[in-house]
Design an enzyme around this catalytic site. Structure first.
Site, PDB file in Angstrom:
ATOM      1  CB  CYS A  86      -0.973  -0.053   1.191  1.00 56.27           C
ATOM      2  SG  CYS A  86      -2.373   1.064   0.999  1.00 56.27           S
ATOM      3  CG  HIS A 203      -3.647  -3.590   3.367  1.00 53.76           C
ATOM      4  ND1 HIS A 203      -2.548  -2.942   3.894  1.00 53.76           N
ATOM      5  CD2 HIS A 203      -4.423  -2.626   2.827  1.00 53.76           C
ATOM      6  CE1 HIS A 203      -2.660  -1.634   3.683  1.00 53.76           C
ATOM      7  NE2 HIS A 203      -3.789  -1.414   3.034  1.00 53.76           N
ATOM      8  CD  GLU A 205      -0.828  -5.388   5.814  1.00 52.44           C
ATOM      9  OE1 GLU A 205      -0.850  -6.001   4.736  1.00 52.44           O
ATOM     10  OE2 GLU A 205      -1.051  -4.161   5.903  1.00 52.44           O
TER      11      GLU A 205
END
Lengths: 230, 90, 767
Positions: A86, A203, A205
């Site tokens: 990002c 994302h 994560e």
């Protein structure tokens, strides 16, 4: 394998990246302060999401001059892994670690939702746990995610198999409708020529735990863990 | 009618906090540009407008600024001199 | 007391100047008596800021005092920056809701953004890490370009600020009603987490301790913003635009990290946001809480502009600033922590023994008040309260006699109209602009009955929701106040959470009008009754009066922010159906009520009748039933039945989650003695739609708790669509057709129609 997550002023995905490394795959993770010049012996460097320097001027433009970026660039030049997520992707582009740039979303609006994306490269050190054509559900949250590059750069990325992920339907089709930010060719993530820097807008994560809705991001971390490319 | 190009600068009003300007100034200082006193970041817009005269072009763009291009709550605007463009409607 | 002389260049204190400061003659006399002399210009500014409604609660305090504020879980009740409750395992939650209505009416983007910033600071100054934001928004009809502009601007402002700071926006509600034309409501709620021993209070202590100004520099932003928030919006306030503050989420993020580090460092004793009325209010309140004196030197406050007077420095509402009381001798350590985050800290004063609030400009004393008189001597008013005739007349309308439109002969038409009504339709257009997943705790994000966040390191989760139906409050403020509480409680209970405590944001018109003050008193009484019945104490909140535009006041809107706790992650329950074949059970009962309904508002353009009755004993038993069934593992999904009634609730259960849609076969024949529209679209309270694989056990649990429950149908596959049998009729609609009406209504309006900042000619009459 030790993870280091860079905290720029305005980073806010550093915490999630560290938790993914520590809780989800059980590896040591430390925060790296932007003013330092020390990577603390980390094997994988994560440039996390957020709004470094408020995204003022251009996302990533100011952060890339942070002192620690000198060491991050050296680390990358050595062929060691850098995962840029990002805002980290934007920083990596500004720093020249990856080609191209990220513009305002075509809708001109911030977009936060779970998206589906198709795995395009299943052989890199970040993606070899996936299979080509696999459909992943991963959250996005960005206002400036429209990937763009010169046509010859895009052609090279495509030709060399360096497009890692592409926005798609749940069935794996790529169309304007599923291209959530208007990126060229629906590109969601790319890999550098040497294969050791991955930049992506979604994302991974935030997709490492069934409680919060998806575990499809785990593959990126598991791929790094195994260390060997297929 | 002729085609005029009217450049417009839009800048944060004096006294209004400009977080972007402050962040950019800080970054430049840390890169060694220590002579910077202040930075204000605004927008630069060019409007090509068909008008009977330069004065009409200016007046049309002024009203665009008042209505939409600038936010009078936080921004001022400055109109530059219109320049005649090729390709106006006659 | 030392001598206080006017500053050169100060205007003369005249009756007109006093009025301009929003102070009445008797308030001015009170100041003169307190000081034993005429105040200086600086002192007048200080008092006007502190004694305006926004800071002093002078019209509301006596009423607010009746609310229940104590409970086993409450660690910090009202009176601090935010309320704090314990949720078990040593973990505490700090939470508060606050309004930013007036700034948002003038400049929607910055108004909403700075509203988010302010409430974030209220929470992290308690030592809590912000983990979630909610917002409760009210706008006029989207038919107006100005309202579309306000809606788009507010949503973008909330998103840009919260996204940048990195706090997920997880829930809220948005209502569109022409009662809010010209005066939108923007209420932001922040929720933070801390360990119980990390709590810090904003109480100045320790004679000799230095007071520091931390964070952004002070400019001339929003001077007298607090007084501005306490005026009716009028043409004149358009001219006051320069008062609007600009938010800087980047500095906020740095301030957040620096403040938490500072609090954990042990170098400080107190910290407070410089919010409304800035330095004045924060320093006076901290001193009053600690019962000590303070002295502040305005010449030492870091400023952004040259030539600022003490008056301006004291009243500036520049954002992203904190007032900190440090331990004497620890100033350097404080500075170092801030320096690490590229922020500055300047010592601007200290805590003193002498019971006095003193402001100097260098050596010159420019303002001085005895003791904490500024805060404690603030006037309080008990103004007359009498129900307005218009409200009585509206409530008395016989809504059952409302003639049906010809189109209503097909109830699917009505259903589609309601699904596409902006108040009911999906708000995805707005909440997709909010980062709802950052910090990776969000289990249920926007779009569910309530948001659910896991509590890392425990097996628990918290549930969060804001709620209020202003139409109900307009028609009957006491019942409307009760419903605001019980509906938010039902919402969190639907996720499996035990309702624990509330914060509230009470948005009303001008309290000096008896009919408005009546609404306020009655609504608070209703909230009190419901909070006692459900054992959910009030931990704090905010009052926003003077929500009026030239055409009238808004619906009285006491927004409730509810916190619930889920004791095991296994109990987390979603609102949409999970499996075809599950049996659908309605907990609670249908009635003939249609007063105050969305049906009447959308289909007939009418606001009238009595709102649905609210039986608090039933609501308590319903929640107990729901939680018992969820804990027993026999509930697949649970959805509160509210705006639009049972037909809308069932439709939402099959298609609110576009990734997992179903059909449903429903039979409401049990209520054939009631009017069809009341069964389908009436908003009887105390109802929840459950789907279950073990319906018998749900019915058994309900029966044991004395709660009516009935099987009303079966979950089917998507292709089967929705079938409802009721009143001898069969209503059929495709799931995808219902989904299109529901999901595309707001995007269709916002992406097609232009927005405009221009204020339109106002038309029509308002409530």
């Amino acid at each position: 394998m030790k993870f280091g997550v860079v905290t720029f002023p305005g980073s806010n995905g550093d915490y999630d990246a560290c938790h993914a490394a520590a809780d989800a795959i059980g590896r040591e993770c430390v925060y790296l302060w932007h003013k330092d010049h020390d990577l603390k012996g980390c094997d994988v460097i994560v440039l996390p999401g957020g709004f470094s320097y408020g995204d003022y001027l251009r996302p990533g433009a100011i952060a890339r001059f942070s002192p620690i970026m000198n060491e991050v660039v050296v680390h990358a030049k050595r062929g060691a892994p850098v995962l840029a997520i990002c805002n980290g992707f934007q920083v990596a582009c500004e720093a020249g670690l990856l080609p191209g740039a990220l513009l305002r979303n075509a809708s001109l609006r911030f977009v936060s939702r779970l998206v589906t994306m198709r795995v395009e490269n299943d052989s890199s050190m970040f993606t070899h746990e996936y299979y080509k054509g696999q459909i992943l559900s991963v959250p996005v949250a960005h206002g400036d995610g429209r990937y763009t590059a010169d046509p010859d750069v895009v052609a090279r990325l495509e030709g060399e198999g360096r497009v890692a992920f592409r926005y798609s339907s749940t069935g794996g089709d790529v169309s304007d409708e599923d291209n959530i930010n208007g990126s060229v060719n629906g590109i969601a993530g790319i890999i550098n020529a040497a294969g050791n820097v991955l930049g992506m807008m979604p994302h991974p994560e935030r997709a490492v735990d069934p409680v919060i809705g998806s575990t499809d991001g785990l593959g990126v971390f598991h791929s790094l863990l195994d260390g060997v490319t297929a | 009618m002729q085609l005029y190009r009217v450049p417009v600068q839009i800048i944060p009003r004096p006294g209004i906090l400009d977080p972007q300007g402050a962040a950019v100034a800080g970054a430049l200082r840390s890169l060694g540009f220590d002579t910077i006193a202040d930075i204000r970041v605004g927008r630069f817009i060019t409007v090509d407008v068909n008008a009977a005269s330069a004065a009409d072009a200016t007046s049309a763009v002024r009203s665009m600024c008042e209505k939409l291009l600038a936010n009078p709550v936080i921004e001022d605007f400055v109109l530059e001199e219109p320049t005649l463009q090729q390709g106006g409607q006659s | 007391m030392s001598e206080v002389l006017p500053r050169p260049g100060d205007p003369e204190i005249t009756a007109a100047l006093v009025r301009e400061h929003g102070l009445t003659e008797s308030e001015f006399e009170r100041i003169c008596n307190m000081l034993g002399r005429t105040p200086t210009f600086t002192e007048l500014g200080i008092v006007s800021a502190l004694w305006n409604e926004h800071c002093s609660y002078k019209h509301s305090r006596n009423t607010l005092r009746t609310l229940p504020t104590e409970g086993a879980a409450v660690i910090q009740g009202p009176g601090e920056n935010a309320g704090v409750v314990a949720i078990g395992d040593g973990v505490a939650i700090a939470f508060k809701i606050e309004s930013h209505n007036h700034p948002s009416a003038i400049e929607p983007y910055q108004g909403a953004a700075t509203g988010v910033g302010g409430i974030l600071r209220d929470v992290f100054t308690m030592g809590a890490r912000p983990i979630a934001m909610l917002n409760s928004l009210r706008f006029g009809s989207l038919d107006s370009a100005r309202n579309r502009y306000l809606f788009a601007g507010v949503v973008k402002g909330i998103g840009d600020y919260g996204n940048s700071v990195g706090v997920p926006t997880v829930a809220g509600e948005i209502v569109f009603d022409s009662a809010y034309d010209g005066n939108p409501l923007v209420n932001a709620m922040c929720v933070g987490m801390l360990r119980e021993d990390e709590l810090i209070r904003a109480k100045a202590e320790g004679v000799g301790n230095p007071i520091l100004c931390v964070g952004a520099r002070t400019g001339r932003d929003g001077i007298h913003g607090a007084s501005f928030a306490s005026e009716d919006l009028s043409e004149a306030s358009e001219a006051k635009r320069p008062r609007v503050q600009v938010g800087d989420p980047f500095t906020e993020k740095l301030l957040l990290e620096a403040s938490l580090e500072l609090i954990r460092s042990g170098h400080i004793v107190a910290i407070q946001d410089m919010g409304a009325a800035g330095l004045t209010s924060s320093s006076a309140e901290m001193a009053a809480r600690g019962d000590v004196g303070v002295t502040i030197d305005t010449s030492r406050v870091p400023v952004r502009e040259a030539g600022m007077t003490p008056y301006e420095i004291l009243l500036s509402e520049s954002q992203e600033r904190m007032l900190v009381v440090a331990l004497e001798g620890h100033e350097q350590q404080v500075r170092e922590i801030l320096f690490k985050w590229d922020l500055t800290a300047e010592v601007i004063g200290k805590v003193i023994q002498e019971p006095v609030y003193r402001v100097t400009e260098g050596d010159r004393i420019v303002a001085e008040f005895p003791g904490s008189a500024l805060v404690t001597e603030c006037p309080r008013y008990d103004v007359p309260a009498e129900e307005g005739r218009e409200a009585i007349a509206r409530r008395s309308i016989d809504v059952a006699a409302t003639k049906e439109l010809a189109a209503e002969s097909d109830p699917t038409w009505t259903l589609l109209q309601l699904l596409a009504a902006p108040t009911i339709a999906s708000k995805r257009w707005a909440y997709q602009q909010y980062d709802s997943t950052v910090r990776t705790n969000t289990v249920i994000g926007p779009g569910g009955d309530a948001a659910v966040l896991r509590v890392r390191g425990t097996d628990r989760a918290i549930a969060l929701k804001t709620d209020c139906n202003g139409r109900y409050v307009t028609l009957d403020p006491r019942v409307g106040g009760r419903i605001a509480v019980v509906e938010s409680a039902r919402n969190v209970a639907c996720t499996g959470a035990r309702p624990l405590a509330i914060t509230n944001c009470l948005n009303f018109g001008n309290p000096t009008r008896p009919e408005i003050f009546f609404q306020f008193k009655e609504a608070v009484a209703g909230i009190r009754e419901a909070c006692i019945a459900l054992d959910t104490p009030v931990t704090g909140g905010n009052v926003s009066f003077y929500n009026e535009s030239p055409t009238g006041s808004v619906h009285p809107t006491p927004v409730i922010g509810m916190l619930g706790v889920i004791d095991s992650l296994e109990h987390i329950t979603r609102s949409t159906f999970r499996n075809a074949g599950d049996v659908i059970v309605l907990l609670g009962d249908c009635t003939d009520e249609i007063g105050g309904s969305e049906y009447l508002a959308t289909i007939h353009g009418a606001i009238g009748g009595a709102p649905p009755a609210c039986d608090l004993d039933h609501e308590r038993d319903l929640i107990a039933t729901l939680l018992e069934a969820i804990r027993a593992g026999v509930v697949a999904s649970a959805h509160d039945c509210s705006d639009g009634g049972l037909a809308i609730a069932v439709a939402e259960c099959i298609m609110a989650d576009p990734g997992k849609m179903f059909g449903a076969d429903i039979d409401l024949g049990a209520w054939d003695s009631l009017s069809l529209r009341a069964v389908l679209f009436g908003e009887a309270q105390g109802r929840v739609v459950i789907s279950s694989g073990e319906a018998d056990r749900v019915l058994e649990i309900a029966a044991r708790n004395g709660v009516p429950a009935r099987v009303i149908g079966t979950v089917t596959e998507l292709a089967e669509g929705l079938t409802i049998r009721a009143g001898g009729r069969v209503l059929k609609i495709g799931t995808e057709q219902a989904a299109a009406a529901y999901h595309e209504a707001i995007p269709r309006i916002m992406d097609a129609a232009p927005q405009s900042a221009a204020i339109e000619e106002t038309e029509g009459v308002k409530v």
